[in-house]
Motif scaffolding. Sequence first.
Motif, short mmCIF file in Angstrom:
data_model
loop_
_atom_site.label_atom_id
_atom_site.label_comp_id
_atom_site.label_asym_id
_atom_site.label_seq_id
_atom_site.Cartn_x
_atom_site.Cartn_y
_atom_site.Cartn_z
N LEU A 293 -6.28 -22.80 8.31
CA LEU A 293 -4.83 -22.82 8.49
C LEU A 293 -4.51 -22.34 9.90
O LEU A 293 -4.69 -21.15 10.21
CB LEU A 293 -4.22 -21.87 7.44
N ALA B 129 2.82 -18.65 6.92
CA ALA B 129 1.91 -19.79 6.73
C ALA B 129 1.14 -19.65 5.41
O ALA B 129 0.97 -20.62 4.67
CB ALA B 129 0.94 -19.87 7.92
N SER C 137 -12.40 -10.44 16.68
CA SER C 137 -13.30 -11.26 17.49
C SER C 137 -13.18 -10.99 18.98
O SER C 137 -12.08 -10.77 19.48
CB SER C 137 -12.99 -12.75 17.23
N GLY D 102 -13.54 -15.97 23.10
CA GLY D 102 -12.31 -16.39 23.78
C GLY D 102 -12.20 -17.90 23.82
O GLY D 102 -13.19 -18.61 24.04
N ARG E 63 -6.29 -23.50 24.68
CA ARG E 63 -6.04 -24.92 24.49
C ARG E 63 -5.81 -25.58 25.84
O ARG E 63 -5.01 -25.09 26.63
CB ARG E 63 -4.81 -25.11 23.62
P1 NAD Z 1 -2.95 -20.56 18.85
O1 NAD Z 1 -1.49 -20.43 19.15
O2 NAD Z 1 -3.81 -21.31 19.80
O3 NAD Z 1 -3.13 -21.22 17.40
C1 NAD Z 1 -2.33 -20.90 16.31
C2 NAD Z 1 -2.10 -22.19 15.54
O4 NAD Z 1 -1.46 -21.88 14.30
C3 NAD Z 1 -1.18 -23.18 16.26
O5 NAD Z 1 -1.83 -24.43 16.32
C4 NAD Z 1 0.06 -23.26 15.36
O6 NAD Z 1 0.67 -24.52 15.36
C5 NAD Z 1 -0.59 -22.96 14.01
N1 NAD Z 1 0.37 -22.57 12.97
C6 NAD Z 1 1.36 -21.64 13.03
N2 NAD Z 1 2.04 -21.61 11.87
C7 NAD Z 1 1.49 -22.55 11.06
C8 NAD Z 1 1.75 -23.00 9.74
N3 NAD Z 1 2.76 -22.51 9.03
N4 NAD Z 1 0.97 -23.97 9.22
C9 NAD Z 1 -0.04 -24.52 9.93
N5 NAD Z 1 -0.35 -24.12 11.20
C10 NAD Z 1 0.41 -23.16 11.75
O7 NAD Z 1 -3.49 -19.08 18.65
P2 NAD Z 1 -4.98 -18.53 18.88
O8 NAD Z 1 -5.18 -18.24 20.32
O9 NAD Z 1 -5.95 -19.42 18.17
O10 NAD Z 1 -4.88 -17.10 18.16
C11 NAD Z 1 -4.92 -16.95 16.77
C12 NAD Z 1 -5.16 -15.46 16.50
O11 NAD Z 1 -6.47 -15.11 16.98
C13 NAD Z 1 -4.17 -14.53 17.24
O12 NAD Z 1 -3.84 -13.42 16.46
C14 NAD Z 1 -4.97 -14.09 18.47
O13 NAD Z 1 -4.55 -12.82 18.99
C15 NAD Z 1 -6.38 -14.01 17.88
N6 NAD Z 1 -7.44 -14.13 18.88
C16 NAD Z 1 -7.38 -15.16 19.79
C17 NAD Z 1 -8.40 -15.26 20.73
C18 NAD Z 1 -8.40 -16.38 21.74
O14 NAD Z 1 -9.22 -16.33 22.68
N7 NAD Z 1 -7.57 -17.41 21.63
C19 NAD Z 1 -9.46 -14.35 20.73
C20 NAD Z 1 -9.47 -13.32 19.78
C21 NAD Z 1 -8.45 -13.23 18.86
#
Ligand code: NAD
Length: 321
Positions: A24, A102, A143, A146, A149
Amino acid sequence: MPNAFIPQTAADSSPRASGLWHILGAGSMGTLWATRLARAGLPVRLIVRNPARLKAYQAAQGLTLVEGDHAQRLLIDAQLPEDDDPIRRLLVTCKAYDAERAVAQIAARLSPDAELILLQNGLGSQQAVAERVPHARCIFASSTEGAFRDGDWRAVFAGHGNTWLGDAHQGPAPLWLEELQRSGIRHEWSTNIVGRLWRKLALNCAINPLTVLHDCQNGGLKAHHTEVEVLCAELATLLEGCGQPEAAIDLSDEVSRVIAATANNYSSMHQDVAQGRRTEISYLLGYACEAAHRQQLTLPHLEQLYQRLTVHLQRRGLPSN
Ligand code: NAD
Ligand code: KPL
């Protein structure tokens, strides 16, 4: 850049056959996990927000993971929250502020033995999700990998790291950890995942807001050494007051090490603000300040940092929650 296309293989039918991974939140972390699980031959199904996003995903013909100069596209099944196949294992990779809503959308689909893996940064969202689905087992994850997108349905694997998973109620390690191994997802089962999440929260509170307020890379905080030190001292008091003394050990030293090791990087919060995206402030500083109030701790610098950041975000027209 080579762009290999791999249709997802049929589910493994060997004795170690696996359960279906519903994911999700098909953003950076969702893509990083979905593509690695799928290319290991494990069955994966993405849950996307709405019919428009499903159509866009189908047009993109899969999720792409970029590693170095190699891009690999995998055609992974996708569906809507309102589909009706039961969910037994759900990886939640939405932002902290989206996670509860979500999960609420798919709650009726969770089987009685469902397990959720919550990959959100900070604290607060995990507890909100767990309360929303009290019958499900919630595994928390932290995690240091890193990803970002670089296009719709594409993620760049930007930093190798480790993922700690654990059960706040001290349940046993799940058997599917072996599937992470098979997929090349470096991980460790933690018997103190809440402590680990607190430690990461403290690191993020000591570094990220200041990089936004001083508009600098992490290394720029070397010039604000005293401000960082004072915050670390208050954060250590908070961790101890919240029953997390282990997470307080040598906090200041680790913060200095992280600042030095990531000197040329912009923190995730700085990147969010620079790109006009909502931050996870409520689950970092907001959670820390609320916890301090609950414990009747006076932490003036932390409180002031929260206020300064709130004003800064509001001035830029960004949500401050
Ligand atoms: P992101 O914004 O790239 O991805 C989140 C996704 O969730 C988006 O595609 C969004 O459309 C989707 N989403 C939101 N609501 C939704 C719903 N109701 N139904 C379906 N999809 C839904 O975020 P991310 O960078 O992947 O981060 C996710 C979590 O992981 C955050 O808490 C972040 O702090 C943590 N995190 C991220 C990283 C990183 O490097 N990106 C590293 C460690 C931890
Ligand atoms: O996790 C981080 C982030 O930017 O979110 C680091 C690099 C540790 C800085 O707090």
